[in-house]
Design a protein around this motif. Sequence first.
Motif, PDB file in Angstrom:
ATOM      1  N   PHE A 205       0.818  -1.209   0.000  1.00 11.97           N
ATOM      2  CA  PHE A 205       0.000   0.000   0.000  1.00 11.97           C
ATOM      3  C   PHE A 205       0.852   1.259   0.000  1.00 11.97           C
ATOM      4  CE2 PHE A 205      -3.213  -3.026   1.443  1.00 11.97           C
ATOM      5  CZ  PHE A 205      -4.282  -2.639   0.644  1.00 11.97           C
ATOM      6  N   SER A 206       2.036   1.192   0.581  1.00 13.61           N
ATOM      7  CA  SER A 206       2.903   2.365   0.626  1.00 13.61           C
ATOM      8  C   SER A 206       3.207   2.907  -0.768  1.00 13.61           C
ATOM      9  CB  SER A 206       4.206   2.020   1.355  1.00 13.61           C
ATOM     10  OG  SER A 206       5.128   3.077   1.277  1.00 13.61           O
ATOM     11  N   GLU A 207       3.457   2.017  -1.700  1.00 14.91           N
ATOM     12  CA  GLU A 207       3.755   2.443  -3.072  1.00 14.91           C
ATOM     13  C   GLU A 207       2.536   3.086  -3.723  1.00 14.91           C
ATOM     14  OE1 GLU A 207       6.843   2.501  -4.343  1.00 14.91           O
ATOM     15  OE2 GLU A 207       7.327   1.849  -2.300  1.00 14.91           O
ATOM     16  N   ILE A 208       1.348   2.535  -3.458  1.00 11.80           N
ATOM     17  CA  ILE A 208       0.107   3.117  -3.988  1.00 11.80           C
ATOM     18  C   ILE A 208      -0.096   4.512  -3.415  1.00 11.80           C
ATOM     19  CG2 ILE A 208      -2.418   2.883  -4.056  1.00 11.80           C
ATOM     20  CD1 ILE A 208      -1.982  -0.167  -3.874  1.00 11.80           C
ATOM     21  N   GLN A 209       0.131   4.644  -2.114  1.00 11.59           N
ATOM     22  CA  GLN A 209      -0.095   5.926  -1.435  1.00 11.59           C
ATOM     23  C   GLN A 209       0.849   7.009  -1.947  1.00 11.59           C
ATOM     24  OE1 GLN A 209       0.583   4.133   2.288  1.00 11.59           O
ATOM     25  NE2 GLN A 209      -1.497   3.332   2.473  1.00 11.59           N
ATOM     26  N   LYS A 210       2.088   6.651  -2.190  1.00 11.84           N
ATOM     27  CA  LYS A 210       3.044   7.636  -2.707  1.00 11.84           C
ATOM     28  C   LYS A 210       2.614   8.139  -4.082  1.00 11.84           C
ATOM     29  CE  LYS A 210       7.038   5.815  -0.186  1.00 11.84           C
ATOM     30  NZ  LYS A 210       8.277   5.016  -0.280  1.00 11.84           N
ATOM     31  N   SER A 211       2.116   7.222  -4.899  1.00 14.48           N
ATOM     32  CA  SER A 211       1.649   7.604  -6.231  1.00 14.48           C
ATOM     33  C   SER A 211       0.422   8.507  -6.142  1.00 14.48           C
ATOM     34  CB  SER A 211       1.318   6.348  -7.040  1.00 14.48           C
ATOM     35  OG  SER A 211       0.722   6.676  -8.271  1.00 14.48           O
ATOM     36  N   GLU A 237       3.020   3.844   5.915  1.00 18.44           N
ATOM     37  CA  GLU A 237       1.864   4.348   5.179  1.00 18.44           C
ATOM     38  C   GLU A 237       1.455   5.750   5.612  1.00 18.44           C
ATOM     39  OE1 GLU A 237      -1.262   1.245   4.384  1.00 18.44           O
ATOM     40  OE2 GLU A 237      -0.225   0.268   6.060  1.00 18.44           O
ATOM     41  N   ASP A 238       1.908   6.170   6.773  1.00 19.22           N
ATOM     42  CA  ASP A 238       1.477   7.451   7.327  1.00 19.22           C
ATOM     43  C   ASP A 238       2.593   8.497   7.209  1.00 19.22           C
ATOM     44  OD1 ASP A 238      -0.936   6.232   7.878  1.00 19.22           O
ATOM     45  OD2 ASP A 238      -0.471   5.840   9.977  1.00 19.22           O
TER      46      ASP A 238
END
Length: 458
Positions: A205-211, A237-238
């Motif tokens: 999810f971290s990669e999705i959130q950065k995008s 993630e935060d």
Amino acid sequence: MNLPNKYLESMKEILGQDFDAYLKSFEDTRLYGLRVNNLKISTEDFLKISPFKLTPIPWIENGFYYEEDEKPAKHPYYYAGLYYIQEPSAMTPANVLPINEGDVVLDMCAAPGGKSTELAAKLNNTGLLVTNDISNSRTKALLKNVEINGCNKICVLNEDPKLIADRFSEFFDKILIDAPCSGEGMFRKDNKLIKAWEKTGPEVFSEIQKSVIMSGAKMLKPGGMMLYSTCTFSKLEDEETIMHLLNNRDDFELVDIKPYEGFSHGFEISSEAKDKNINKTVRIFPHKMKGEGHYVALLRKKGDNEINNIRYISQGFNSKVPTEVTDFLDSFNFEYDKKYINIRGTYVYLVSKYMQEEKGLRIIRNGLLLGEIKKNRFEPSQALAMALKLSDYPNVINLDVKDERVVKYLKGETLDCDDFTDVKDGWVLIGVSGYPLGWGKFKNGQVKNKYLAGWRWM
């Protein structure tokens, strides 16, 4: 509850001496919340008619806890859009993001629509709310929720945020990103999320959130505000997602969030994070507040606020609007600009003047669906009924909430209404306690039910 060891270790690292208190919170009773829809009714007026035992949520002005044995989703006021059922902590992001009437706003990861409905209430039928979700199936629920809540200056998209960013560079005054996440903050509420976490953890999810957050940065106007939130505890993630933005966009800065008792500061994960004021972000922990886990960060894009006064204004449409449409719209108290009526096939929409051209976007709904043209007649839509006040239309049947005909109507049944002697034959707006539910066709004391089939009482 069988919590994964890897997760427990990460929470020990995050919480330190508070770890045992956090684990003990899993023994607490699950919390239930509803938020009053101020687009339709004031909080004060709702409390006068509410059939539920409600306790205020301290940090949400229009939010309330309700008892577990209450069934607000099976009450006519829910179908009238007077409130939205929402987990208390999940009310925080839309509450924190400052919205002004006339703003152009994006809710980037919006389904099922709880945050969008609050943003729309703050806009108060001005400006434009673009509400999006990348999942087609979830977008259908999003559309229903924004329509039942009476939102009319809307565009509902089903798009990848990257593609939206290519079309809407520096377009929005405000952006809300309730990012897809691993859901650690909801383990207490829904233990099925634990298995999903074991398959797809914070790293994915971290990669999705950065995008997603970088797409948001591209779409925000200088001087605009962006709210990033998750329902997870993972620093990856935060705080690390926020630091990714700040390290790559020096035109962004964190903004203070109004403090409430129980709010915790974001973690200073590095000296650089401390310098960037990461402690201005907020964490909600279930052992400190009556709500599930959440993370909230409010950001401002540096630049001249005056640019927010420069608006994209659409030239409108060249639709030839049939007289049966204008005759119906002119028959009651409904303000509209004819040049922003868009006819697509047989369907008639009223589109915000701030909406850019539609081409190239997967649009679920652009504007308020007014109705459909059928063989030289116009049939008003369910969405239009929900966007009105009962006083806007001249032909009305207003039922008491205890009248058995309310549920019959919501089930799609024909109604006997010969006691309403002032009602004229033709289209009639059906309401409960002064708030619209939908349309019917009145003739000889009976109402032919026009309530939308997909919304019916089950």
